[in-house]
Write an enzyme that holds these catalytic residues in place. Structure first.
Site, mmCIF file in Angstrom:
data_model
loop_
_atom_site.group_PDB
_atom_site.id
_atom_site.type_symbol
_atom_site.label_atom_id
_atom_site.label_comp_id
_atom_site.label_asym_id
_atom_site.label_seq_id
_atom_site.Cartn_x
_atom_site.Cartn_y
_atom_site.Cartn_z
ATOM 1 N N GLY A 14 -83.098 43.356 10.324
ATOM 2 C CA GLY A 14 -82.933 42.794 11.662
ATOM 3 C C GLY A 14 -84.213 42.401 12.374
ATOM 4 N N ASN A 16 -85.529 39.426 12.606
ATOM 5 C CA ASN A 16 -85.287 38.201 13.392
ATOM 6 C C ASN A 16 -84.479 38.513 14.643
ATOM 7 O OD1 ASN A 16 -86.380 35.598 12.240
ATOM 8 N ND2 ASN A 16 -85.550 36.558 10.394
ATOM 9 N N LEU A 95 -69.611 32.472 5.483
ATOM 10 C CA LEU A 95 -68.482 32.359 6.411
ATOM 11 C C LEU A 95 -67.550 31.221 6.001
ATOM 12 C CD1 LEU A 95 -70.586 32.935 9.613
ATOM 13 C CD2 LEU A 95 -68.658 34.394 8.903
ATOM 14 N N ASN A 109 -78.299 29.343 12.036
ATOM 15 C CA ASN A 109 -78.774 30.248 10.980
ATOM 16 C C ASN A 109 -80.266 30.032 10.788
ATOM 17 O OD1 ASN A 109 -78.558 32.015 8.651
ATOM 18 N ND2 ASN A 109 -78.732 30.177 7.365
ATOM 19 N N HIS A 111 -83.123 30.296 7.703
ATOM 20 C CA HIS A 111 -83.217 30.385 6.247
ATOM 21 C C HIS A 111 -84.691 30.264 5.844
ATOM 22 C CE1 HIS A 111 -81.896 30.053 2.116
ATOM 23 N NE2 HIS A 111 -82.709 29.029 1.984
ATOM 24 N N GLU A 145 -70.987 24.038 3.859
ATOM 25 C CA GLU A 145 -71.773 24.311 2.657
ATOM 26 C C GLU A 145 -72.841 25.367 2.947
ATOM 27 O OE1 GLU A 145 -71.114 22.757 -0.264
ATOM 28 O OE2 GLU A 145 -69.475 21.755 0.787
ATOM 29 N N ASP A 147 -76.225 27.128 3.439
ATOM 30 C CA ASP A 147 -77.558 26.704 3.868
ATOM 31 C C ASP A 147 -77.640 25.196 4.100
ATOM 32 O OD1 ASP A 147 -78.471 29.360 3.736
ATOM 33 O OD2 ASP A 147 -78.874 29.162 1.599
ATOM 34 N N GLU A 176 -90.731 32.641 11.013
ATOM 35 C CA GLU A 176 -89.322 32.788 11.409
ATOM 36 C C GLU A 176 -89.235 33.381 12.798
ATOM 37 O OE1 GLU A 176 -86.574 34.514 8.566
ATOM 38 O OE2 GLU A 176 -87.954 34.124 6.932
#
Ligand code: GAR
Length: 219
Positions: A14, A16, A95, A109, A111, A145, A147, A176
């Site tokens: 966690g 981020n 998901l 998101n 990545h 799809e 990422d 990030e």
């Protein structure tokens, strides 16, 4: 100013999520974290969120009959929290369509690669193996799809000859923690618009030279 309410979904340490939380507590922040959900009871970030005084729940796939039922429970919990944006932060679960559709353009998101390169798992190792000279991270809206989806912001880092995946991952992670709060800040300020497959950002102020982003403006 009404702050954007944000739910953060995690599976692990966690970091981020904590970067988002710290940013949300700055006076000029446009957002607040109202809920953290982990899909694993051993997610380190869970305790960190609780210690920081954030409502934190565990919702595990194992407690449900089907993927759909699990994701419905996630959805209901988030709706109930009044969150208007969902941030996946190391959430290791793909998901399904219903969830993604329900949260379309309100689900983002992070990545650890320069998408669309290196999707999936262990992407820092793949970057080292492939001998690419630059790597980085991407914050994007989530689509069906893996990422995939309109890119909000990216940061780039060099890949050095002596790097292994851990050294590279740490260099990327530092970025990030900068670009994820930045993306959410822009969304909270109403500066982000999705147009087809592109994201338009209105008057983004960039303080980090590593950030690469197409700054199309609204007008
Ligand atoms: C981060 O590096 C994030 O980019 C990555 O998992 C890590 C989570 O770390 N996410 C993905 O690979 C998603 N495809 P954190 O729990 O410390 O934030």
């Amino acid at each position: 100013m009404n702050k954007l309410k944000v739910a953060v979904l995690i599976s692990g340490r966690g970091s981020n999520m904590m970067a988002l939380l710290e940013a949300s507590r700055q006076p000029e922040s446009s957002f607040e974290i109202c809920l953290v959900i982990a899909n694993r009871s051993d997610a380190g970030g869970l305790a960190a969120a609780q210690q920081a005084g954030i409502e934190a729940d565990i919702i595990k796939f194992g407690d449900f009959e089907t993927r759909e039922a699990f994701e419905e429970a996630l959805h209901d919990r988030i709706e109930h929290s009044d969150a208007r944006l969902v941030c996946l932060a190391g959430f290791m679960w793909l998901l399904g369509d219903a969830f993604v559709q329900n949260w379309r353009d309100r689900l983002i998101n992070i990545h650890p690669s320069l998408l669309p390169a290196f999707k999936g798992l262990n992407v820092q190792a793949q970057a080292v193996e492939m001998g690419v000279r630059f790597a980085g991270c991407t914050v994007h809206f989530v689509r069906h799809e893996l990422d995939d989806g309109p890119i909000i912001v990216q940061a780039v880092v060099p890949v050095k000859p002596a790097d292994d995946e851990n050294i590279l991952a740490a260099r990327i992670l530092e970025q990030e923690h900068i670009i994820y709060p930045q993306a959410v800040q822009w969304i909270g300020e109403g500066r982000i618009r999705v147009s087809g497959e592109r994201v338009l950002i209105d008057n983004a102020d960039i303080h980090n030279e590593a950030i690469i982003s197409p700054f199309d403006t609204f007008d």
